[in-house]
Design a protein around this motif. Sequence first.
Motif, short mmCIF file in Angstrom:
data_model
loop_
_atom_site.label_atom_id
_atom_site.label_comp_id
_atom_site.label_asym_id
_atom_site.label_seq_id
_atom_site.Cartn_x
_atom_site.Cartn_y
_atom_site.Cartn_z
N SER A 291 18.51 -49.09 40.29
CA SER A 291 19.18 -48.90 41.59
C SER A 291 19.36 -47.42 41.88
O SER A 291 19.45 -46.60 40.97
CB SER A 291 20.56 -49.56 41.58
N ARG A 292 19.44 -47.10 43.15
CA ARG A 292 19.70 -45.71 43.53
C ARG A 292 21.21 -45.47 43.51
O ARG A 292 21.96 -46.08 44.26
CB ARG A 292 19.16 -45.44 44.92
N PHE A 293 21.63 -44.58 42.64
CA PHE A 293 23.04 -44.23 42.52
C PHE A 293 23.30 -42.94 43.28
O PHE A 293 22.47 -42.04 43.31
CB PHE A 293 23.43 -44.05 41.04
N TYR A 294 24.48 -42.87 43.87
CA TYR A 294 24.91 -41.71 44.64
C TYR A 294 26.12 -41.08 43.94
O TYR A 294 26.95 -41.79 43.38
CB TYR A 294 25.32 -42.12 46.06
N GLU B 193 29.31 -41.94 39.80
CA GLU B 193 28.21 -42.37 40.64
C GLU B 193 28.40 -43.83 41.00
O GLU B 193 29.01 -44.58 40.24
CB GLU B 193 26.88 -42.22 39.92
N TYR B 194 27.84 -44.22 42.16
CA TYR B 194 27.95 -45.61 42.58
C TYR B 194 26.67 -46.04 43.31
O TYR B 194 25.88 -45.21 43.74
CB TYR B 194 29.15 -45.83 43.49
N CYS B 195 26.52 -47.35 43.45
CA CYS B 195 25.47 -47.91 44.27
C CYS B 195 26.02 -49.16 44.95
O CYS B 195 27.11 -49.63 44.63
CB CYS B 195 24.22 -48.25 43.45
N SER C 6 34.76 -42.93 38.88
CA SER C 6 33.79 -43.54 37.97
C SER C 6 34.24 -44.98 37.73
O SER C 6 35.36 -45.36 38.10
CB SER C 6 33.72 -42.78 36.64
N ARG D 220 29.10 -46.52 38.06
CA ARG D 220 28.69 -46.33 36.66
C ARG D 220 29.95 -46.16 35.82
O ARG D 220 30.89 -45.48 36.23
CB ARG D 220 27.80 -45.11 36.51
N VAL E 69 28.05 -50.86 34.64
CA VAL E 69 28.76 -50.51 35.86
C VAL E 69 30.03 -51.33 35.93
O VAL E 69 30.18 -52.35 35.26
CB VAL E 69 27.92 -50.76 37.14
N TRP F 288 22.30 -53.23 43.00
CA TRP F 288 22.49 -53.46 41.57
C TRP F 288 22.02 -54.87 41.18
O TRP F 288 21.33 -55.06 40.18
CB TRP F 288 23.95 -53.25 41.18
N ARG G 282 30.77 -52.23 45.79
CA ARG G 282 30.17 -51.07 45.14
C ARG G 282 30.20 -51.28 43.63
O ARG G 282 31.13 -51.87 43.08
CB ARG G 282 30.95 -49.79 45.47
#
Length: 98
Positions: A67-70, A53-55, A76, A48, A32, A60, A45
């Motif tokens: 981790s849950r990525f959105y 996508e981010y978390c 990116s 990736r 990331v 992280w 934040r």
Amino acid sequence: MMTVDDIFDDDRHNPPSERSLPWEETRGGVTVVVKPKPHWAEDMRAFRLDAREYCRYADWSAHGPRSRFYGHIDTSGDDVMLKARAMIAREIADGFWD
């Protein structure tokens, strides 16, 4: 004269909460790019590197690749790094870094 890489290397000497430039982190095969926290944000934040996508950085830090990525419509980790490097290159060309 400083280079873009010199400036990024120097910023990495600061603790994460005090950094002003993005940096890469890899855990469990997932890379990331962490975007520094602006003054108004609750958390940083982590984007990736190769996907839009981010978390949250706290997630992280605690869970790494689990981790849950959105989804993110247009950013990116690679985009974050390219924009930051271009900004520093412009500042060097304008004489802000000596």
